[in-house]
Write an enzyme that holds these catalytic residues in place. Structure first.
Site, PDB file in Angstrom:
ATOM      1  N   LYS A  58      39.835  62.193  12.618  1.00  0.00           N
ATOM      2  CA  LYS A  58      40.634  62.892  13.628  1.00  0.00           C
ATOM      3  C   LYS A  58      41.895  62.095  13.946  1.00  0.00           C
ATOM      4  CE  LYS A  58      38.115  65.363  16.594  1.00  0.00           C
ATOM      5  NZ  LYS A  58      37.298  65.786  17.739  1.00  0.00           N
ATOM      6  N   THR A 145      34.329  66.501  32.408  1.00  0.00           N
ATOM      7  CA  THR A 145      33.559  67.181  33.449  1.00  0.00           C
ATOM      8  C   THR A 145      32.206  66.490  33.593  1.00  0.00           C
ATOM      9  OG1 THR A 145      34.643  69.247  32.861  1.00  0.00           O
ATOM     10  CG2 THR A 145      32.614  69.417  34.146  1.00  0.00           C
ATOM     11  N   PHE A 176      41.319  71.494  34.276  1.00  0.00           N
ATOM     12  CA  PHE A 176      41.093  72.944  34.340  1.00  0.00           C
ATOM     13  C   PHE A 176      41.738  73.693  33.186  1.00  0.00           C
ATOM     14  CE2 PHE A 176      41.380  71.047  38.572  1.00  0.00           C
ATOM     15  CZ  PHE A 176      40.091  71.283  39.024  1.00  0.00           C
ATOM     16  N   LEU A 177      42.187  72.987  32.146  1.00  0.00           N
ATOM     17  CA  LEU A 177      42.900  73.684  31.068  1.00  0.00           C
ATOM     18  C   LEU A 177      42.006  74.712  30.387  1.00  0.00           C
ATOM     19  CD1 LEU A 177      42.104  72.807  27.897  1.00  0.00           C
ATOM     20  CD2 LEU A 177      43.253  70.721  28.554  1.00  0.00           C
ATOM     21  N   GLU A 179      41.401  76.662  26.808  1.00  0.00           N
ATOM     22  CA  GLU A 179      41.767  76.692  25.391  1.00  0.00           C
ATOM     23  C   GLU A 179      42.537  77.981  25.117  1.00  0.00           C
ATOM     24  OE1 GLU A 179      38.314  75.900  22.918  1.00  0.00           O
ATOM     25  OE2 GLU A 179      37.774  74.236  24.219  1.00  0.00           O
ATOM     26  N   LEU A 283      36.694  90.073  34.978  1.00  0.00           N
ATOM     27  CA  LEU A 283      35.856  91.193  35.415  1.00  0.00           C
ATOM     28  C   LEU A 283      35.678  92.192  34.275  1.00  0.00           C
ATOM     29  CD1 LEU A 283      34.593  91.466  38.199  1.00  0.00           C
ATOM     30  CD2 LEU A 283      36.378  93.088  38.816  1.00  0.00           C
ATOM     31  N   ALA A 285      33.277  93.416  31.376  1.00  0.00           N
ATOM     32  CA  ALA A 285      31.903  93.315  30.863  1.00  0.00           C
ATOM     33  C   ALA A 285      31.951  93.116  29.350  1.00  0.00           C
ATOM     34  CB  ALA A 285      31.130  94.579  31.197  1.00  0.00           C
ATOM     35  N   GLY A 290      30.807  81.846  26.916  1.00  0.00           N
ATOM     36  CA  GLY A 290      30.321  80.815  25.997  1.00  0.00           C
ATOM     37  C   GLY A 290      31.294  79.666  26.016  1.00  0.00           C
ATOM     38  N   CYS A 293      32.265  74.741  27.835  1.00  0.00           N
ATOM     39  CA  CYS A 293      32.323  74.388  29.263  1.00  0.00           C
ATOM     40  C   CYS A 293      31.336  75.185  30.122  1.00  0.00           C
ATOM     41  CB  CYS A 293      33.742  74.546  29.781  1.00  0.00           C
ATOM     42  SG  CYS A 293      34.844  73.289  29.111  1.00  0.00           S
TER      43      CYS A 293
HETATM   44  N1  LIG Z   1      37.732  72.011  26.023  1.00  0.00           N
HETATM   45  C1  LIG Z   1      38.142  72.459  27.201  1.00  0.00           C
HETATM   46  O1  LIG Z   1      38.744  73.536  27.324  1.00  0.00           O
HETATM   47  C2  LIG Z   1      37.903  71.643  28.438  1.00  0.00           C
HETATM   48  C3  LIG Z   1      38.510  72.050  29.650  1.00  0.00           C
HETATM   49  C4  LIG Z   1      38.265  71.301  30.812  1.00  0.00           C
HETATM   50  C5  LIG Z   1      37.393  70.227  30.762  1.00  0.00           C
HETATM   51  N2  LIG Z   1      36.801  69.879  29.575  1.00  0.00           N
HETATM   52  C6  LIG Z   1      35.895  68.724  29.574  1.00  0.00           C
HETATM   53  O2  LIG Z   1      36.554  67.703  28.851  1.00  0.00           O
HETATM   54  C7  LIG Z   1      35.608  66.894  28.150  1.00  0.00           C
HETATM   55  C8  LIG Z   1      35.975  66.854  26.680  1.00  0.00           C
HETATM   56  O3  LIG Z   1      35.892  68.170  26.170  1.00  0.00           O
HETATM   57  P1  LIG Z   1      36.482  68.554  24.732  1.00  0.00           P
HETATM   58  O4  LIG Z   1      36.317  70.018  24.603  1.00  0.00           O
HETATM   59  O5  LIG Z   1      37.801  67.930  24.562  1.00  0.00           O
HETATM   60  O6  LIG Z   1      35.422  67.800  23.795  1.00  0.00           O
HETATM   61  P2  LIG Z   1      35.584  67.445  22.241  1.00  0.00           P
HETATM   62  O7  LIG Z   1      34.208  67.335  21.725  1.00  0.00           O
HETATM   63  O8  LIG Z   1      36.539  68.385  21.602  1.00  0.00           O
HETATM   64  O9  LIG Z   1      36.276  66.014  22.235  1.00  0.00           O
HETATM   65  C9  LIG Z   1      35.624  64.840  22.598  1.00  0.00           C
HETATM   66  C10 LIG Z   1      36.196  63.709  21.759  1.00  0.00           C
HETATM   67  O10 LIG Z   1      35.675  62.466  22.230  1.00  0.00           O
HETATM   68  C11 LIG Z   1      35.489  61.637  21.107  1.00  0.00           C
HETATM   69  N3  LIG Z   1      34.595  60.530  21.456  1.00  0.00           N
HETATM   70  C12 LIG Z   1      33.246  60.529  21.575  1.00  0.00           C
HETATM   71  N4  LIG Z   1      32.814  59.304  21.910  1.00  0.00           N
HETATM   72  C13 LIG Z   1      33.902  58.511  22.014  1.00  0.00           C
HETATM   73  C14 LIG Z   1      34.112  57.164  22.341  1.00  0.00           C
HETATM   74  N5  LIG Z   1      33.090  56.356  22.644  1.00  0.00           N
HETATM   75  N6  LIG Z   1      35.365  56.672  22.332  1.00  0.00           N
HETATM   76  C15 LIG Z   1      36.421  57.474  22.029  1.00  0.00           C
HETATM   77  N7  LIG Z   1      36.289  58.772  21.712  1.00  0.00           N
HETATM   78  C16 LIG Z   1      35.048  59.286  21.713  1.00  0.00           C
HETATM   79  C17 LIG Z   1      34.951  62.571  20.046  1.00  0.00           C
HETATM   80  O11 LIG Z   1      35.083  62.021  18.748  1.00  0.00           O
HETATM   81  C18 LIG Z   1      35.822  63.791  20.277  1.00  0.00           C
HETATM   82  O12 LIG Z   1      36.997  63.749  19.493  1.00  0.00           O
HETATM   83  C19 LIG Z   1      34.247  67.517  28.450  1.00  0.00           C
HETATM   84  O13 LIG Z   1      33.673  66.865  29.548  1.00  0.00           O
HETATM   85  C20 LIG Z   1      34.592  68.945  28.817  1.00  0.00           C
HETATM   86  O14 LIG Z   1      33.625  69.537  29.637  1.00  0.00           O
HETATM   87  C21 LIG Z   1      37.052  70.553  28.415  1.00  0.00           C
END
Ligand SMILES: NC(=O)c1ccc[n+]([C@@H]2O[C@H](COP(=O)([O-])OP(=O)(O)OC[C@H]3O[C@@H](n4cnc5c(N)ncnc54)[C@H](O)[C@@H]3O)[C@@H](O)[C@H]2O)c1
Length: 476
Positions: A58, A145, A176-177, A179, A283, A285, A290, A293
């Site tokens: 990555k 989160t 709060f972003l 995707e 709202l 249905a 999924g 989050c």
């Molecule tokens: N994806 C979303 O839309 C979104 C929105 C708000 C909050 N969040 C929260 O953000 C957090 C991350 O979500 P995400 O969707 O980006 O997850 P993700 O799985 O896409 O990314 C997590 C990254 O962390 C890396 N990682 C794991 N262990 C590591 C370490 N020890 N050191 C460095 N990197 C490490 C992984 O390789 C991975 O690239 C979660 O808690 C999620 O709930 C996500």
């Protein structure tokens, strides 16, 4: 220590505290959907940024200017900022510690394998990998989160691992972003939440977001900032996701009532959505929520509430989850109905039917298939014996990685060719605006399940398709 009070409008910091740094250098630890977007967008805002991950592939991809996820607009901003020298990537924690003044923790917090709670091992690994390398005062900011109480635990971890004489503080700033809209959400957030324990941490966070405030000023906008204690900041995210999940399950529960009574949930949603107190958003249905989050967050929220003796307060979230799961089964029931197969105690036998599934991602404009209703339903249909051909505009690679045994089609038309039934399970524009007449020319049976109520039903019916929506009566 000067504990800031909750506020809701001005980002102004207490005047008595000396400004630590105007533009701190930032690291984003964990460069997934959240961390990569942040690293890239904060470089765009003018910060010097280092993205850190344990996934060398990555990091290599990002360093070469290629975003490993599908997020509209992100590729171009990445390339621009890597070229400008503001944005670099590494797997080396010593380099990260040397570089950063503010370290944002953006690693995953998935559901634990042995229960409903959040798996905090990635947070622990990130903190304990970084902290021993720190040699000057720094702020660690959690963005992942997490269950309430995590920030205080991270503080303890820091205390255990920090080198003698180095001062490191912790803050929590939930994210709060969404995707598909992530670039906009990061550059122009509708609010910021800072959970802090000191005026220094507060001011560091303001400095780390100065680019966001400056952009807002140039656009004549305000970014509301809520300053709170750790527990409130952590709970904000779980509360927000619990509310959104509940809203979706509410309308899906209404869909069940409509199915039992012959009413139309689309009209019902429109009618109640005109009330501003209810609102139209979330709202619709369909096959339910999924992604990475909402499902795991409402479960982690319940698990944590149970641990702290407040389990009853969130018992309703169990129902929210069950309603959501039932929508996935509903699609299988509709398939059995359309294909004229009895639905026994083990579900229908769909052997001999070819089903085109359109959509694998949990929503459009992303390649994310984590806990995707579309993929879960596809699995169910295949388990009931159907030959399934799956197509998604952006999620094919991730779907194939997660479900290698399914059959994948190269295009929508390939998937629909010779199908006895078409299931639209992600509301991509390509599917919403597909020509039902053209598809009727290649399908074997003209049956369609509109899992998101996103198709133009009269148009499909006029083209000869037998149509089934979610929570809607069958067209005459
Ligand atoms: N994806 C979303 O839309 C979104 C929105 C708000 C909050 N969040 C929260 O953000 C957090 C991350 O979500 P995400 O969707 O980006 O997850 P993700 O799985 O896409 O990314 C997590 C990254 O962390 C890396 N990682 C794991 N262990 C590591 C370490 N020890 N050191 C460095 N990197 C490490 C992984 O390789 C991975 O690239 C979660 O808690 C999620 O709930 C996500």
């Amino acid at each position: 220590m000067n504990l800031p009070q909750a506020s809701s409008a001005s980002p102004a910091a207490p005047a008595t505290v000396p400004t630590p740094l105007v533009r701190p250098r930032l690291t984003f630890i964990g460069t997934g959907y959240l961390g990569a977007t942040y690293a890239i967008c904060f470089a765009e805002l003018g910060y010097e940024v280092l993205g850190v991950d344990v996934d060398a592939q990555k990091i290599a991809s990002l360093a070469s200017g290629r975003v490993p996820i599908h997020e509209p607009g992100l590729d171009e901003i990445l390339r621009r900022n890597v070229a400008a020298g503001r944005l670099r990537f590494t797997t080396d924690y010593a380099e990260a510690a040397e570089f950063g003044d503010v370290h944002f923790i953006c690693v995953g917090t998935p559901q634990r394998a042995d229960g409903l709670g959040a798996d905090l091992t990635y947070v622990e690994a990130a903190v304990t990998s970084l902290v021993p390398h720190l040699s000057r005062k720094a702020l660690i900011v959690g963005k992942s989160t997490v269950p309430v109480g995590t920030a205080a635990w991270v503080e303890q971890l820091v205390g255990k691992h920090v080198p003698t004489g180095v001062e490191v503080e912790v803050a929590w700033s939930p994210e709060f972003l969404q995707e598909g809209f992530a670039v906009e959400d990061v550059l122009r957030p509708n609010r910021l939440v800072f959970g802090v324990r000191s005026a220094w941490a507060h001011q560091m966070l303001l400095a780390a977001h100065k680019g966001v405030f400056d952009l807002a000023t140039t656009e004549d906008r305000e970014v509301p900032v809520v300053i709170s204690d750790f527990a409130t900041a952590e709970l904000v995210k779980h509360a927000a996701n619990a509310f959104l999940a509940t809203k979706i399950s509410f309308i899906n529960a209404m869909a069940e009532i409509c199915e039992a009574s012959g009413a139309d949930v689309s009209q019902l949603a429109r009618a109640i959505g005109y009330d501003d107190r209810i609102g139209k958003k979330f709202l619709r249905a369909g096959v339910g929520f999924g992604g990475a989050c909402l499902p795991k967050d409402i479960r982690a929220f319940q698990a944590r509430a149970q641990e702290i003796g407040a389990g009853e307060a969130l018992r309703f979230l169990h129902e929210v989850d069950l309603i959501n799961q039932r929508r996935r089964t509903r699609v299988v029931q509709l398939a059995a109905d359309l294909l004229d197969r009895p639905y026994g105690p083990a579900g229908p036998d769909l052997t001999g039917f070819r089903i085109a599934v359109l959509g694998a991602t949990f929503k459009p404009a992303t390649d994310d298939v984590r806990d995707s209703p579309a993929l879960a339903i596809t699995r169910k249909l295949a388990r009931h014996g159907a030959q399934v051909a799956l197509y998604d505009p952006k999620g094919m690679a991730n779907a194939q990685r997660e479900q290698p045994d399914l059959e994948y089609a190269d295009s929508m038309v390939d998937a629909v060719t010779d199908a006895d039934l078409v299931c639209v399970l992600t509301a991509w524009e390509e599917f919403r605006y597909a020509d039902p007449k053209a598809l009727a020319g290649v399908a074997r049976g003209l049956r369609v399940i509109d899992g998101l109520n996103c198709l133009d039903q009269p148009l499909w019916t006029a083209a000869g398709w037998e149509y089934r929506g979610m929570g809607r009566p069958n067209p005459a």
